[in-house]
Enzyme design. Structure first.
Site, PDB file in Angstrom:
ATOM      1  N   GLU A  79      -2.790  -4.629  -3.075  1.00  0.00           N
ATOM      2  CA  GLU A  79      -3.358  -5.275  -4.184  1.00  0.00           C
ATOM      3  C   GLU A  79      -3.251  -4.710  -5.497  1.00  0.00           C
ATOM      4  OE1 GLU A  79      -4.431  -4.952  -1.213  1.00  0.00           O
ATOM      5  OE2 GLU A  79      -5.732  -6.446  -0.387  1.00  0.00           O
ATOM      6  N   CYS A  83     -10.103  -5.412   0.367  1.00  0.00           N
ATOM      7  CA  CYS A  83     -11.363  -4.535   0.428  1.00  0.00           C
ATOM      8  C   CYS A  83     -12.205  -4.596  -1.034  1.00  0.00           C
ATOM      9  CB  CYS A  83     -10.565  -2.982   0.424  1.00  0.00           C
ATOM     10  SG  CYS A  83     -10.257  -2.291  -0.977  1.00  0.00           S
ATOM     11  N   CYS A 143      -4.252   0.633  -2.230  1.00  0.00           N
ATOM     12  CA  CYS A 143      -4.103  -0.513  -1.574  1.00  0.00           C
ATOM     13  C   CYS A 143      -2.875  -1.253  -2.388  1.00  0.00           C
ATOM     14  CB  CYS A 143      -5.331  -1.253  -1.566  1.00  0.00           C
ATOM     15  SG  CYS A 143      -6.719  -0.887  -0.738  1.00  0.00           S
ATOM     16  N   ASN A 147       0.872  -1.037  -0.148  1.00  0.00           N
ATOM     17  CA  ASN A 147      -0.003  -0.043   0.043  1.00  0.00           C
ATOM     18  C   ASN A 147       0.952   1.223  -0.041  1.00  0.00           C
ATOM     19  OD1 ASN A 147       0.732  -0.728   2.735  1.00  0.00           O
ATOM     20  ND2 ASN A 147      -1.097   0.171   3.622  1.00  0.00           N
TER      21      ASN A 147
HETATM   22  N1  THU Z   1      -5.285  -1.555   2.350  1.00  0.00           N
HETATM   23  C1  THU Z   1      -4.710  -2.378   1.625  1.00  0.00           C
HETATM   24  O1  THU Z   1      -3.468  -2.220   1.313  1.00  0.00           O
HETATM   25  N2  THU Z   1      -5.126  -3.642   1.072  1.00  0.00           N
HETATM   26  C2  THU Z   1      -6.764  -3.842   1.339  1.00  0.00           C
HETATM   27  O2  THU Z   1      -7.016  -4.852   0.992  1.00  0.00           O
HETATM   28  C3  THU Z   1      -7.284  -3.131   2.709  1.00  0.00           C
HETATM   29  C4  THU Z   1      -6.556  -1.734   3.120  1.00  0.00           C
HETATM   30  C5  THU Z   1      -4.557  -0.296   2.991  1.00  0.00           C
HETATM   31  C6  THU Z   1      -5.182   0.706   2.514  1.00  0.00           C
HETATM   32  C7  THU Z   1      -4.670   1.679   3.491  1.00  0.00           C
HETATM   33  O3  THU Z   1      -3.218   2.221   3.181  1.00  0.00           O
HETATM   34  C8  THU Z   1      -4.359   1.032   4.705  1.00  0.00           C
HETATM   35  O4  THU Z   1      -4.490  -0.298   4.377  1.00  0.00           O
HETATM   36  C9  THU Z   1      -5.682   1.111   5.706  1.00  0.00           C
HETATM   37  O5  THU Z   1      -6.798   1.135   5.248  1.00  0.00           O
END
Ligand code: THU
Length: 157
Positions: A74, A108, A72, A61
């Protein structure tokens, strides 16, 4: 008439994995979480994937002071894979969160939609493996099990 959709998933641990290739991908993905740029949430996420030729790619992320600009792990990873390796398919995606939590963390909604698009484009399933810091694993054999009844390109035809 009432109807129901169900999903299938598997529960295991890193220790119990028989697939050495998957273990290697998981180990690399876990180590990569240190590259996460998450100064606002302190929620460090890394994602790793394997392509059909065996190539491993990783992403994290990447947050922004303007919070919604953050991306994110992913989607960082999938954008890189799709743009740099258009001829190859993705077989596995590992998602790891560097935080002591009781369970692995599922992607997410935006990331599920993105995974779904990639899977439909390549016309072969992507296994998604969610790994917790304590070594617990939840996995699905296809994005369909993470995002059943998805909106997709077929409705645009
Ligand atoms: N986040 C991800 O990288 N992947 C996910 O599937 C869920 C959330 C990150 C986004 C943000 O930088 C942090 O986690 C908190 O939401």
């Amino acid at each position: 008439m009432k109807k129901q959709l169900s999903i299938q998933y598997e529960e295991t641990t890193i220790e119990d994995l028989a697939d050495q290739n998957l273990k290697d991908l998981i180990v690399e993905t876990i180590a990569f979480a240190q590259n996460a740029y998450a100064p606002y949430s302190n929620f460090k996420v890394s994602a790793g994937l394997r392509l059909t030729d065996g190539t491993i790619l990783k992403g994290t992320n990447v947050e922004n002071a303007s919070y919604p600009v953050s991306i994110c792990a992913e989607r960082t990873l999938l954008a890189h894979a799709v743009s740099n390796y258009p001829a190859l398919k993705i077989t596995d995606v590992v998602v790891y969160v560097d935080k002591d939590l009781p369970t692995p963390v599922p992607p997410c909604g935006l990331c599920r939609q993105t995974l779904s698009e990639v899977e439909q484009r390549q016309q072969s399933p992507i296994r998604i493996i969610m790994v917790a810091k304590n070594g617990d694993i939840l996995s699905v054999e296809s994005t369909v099990d993470l995002l059943p009844w998805s909106f997709n390109a077929s409705y645009l035809a």
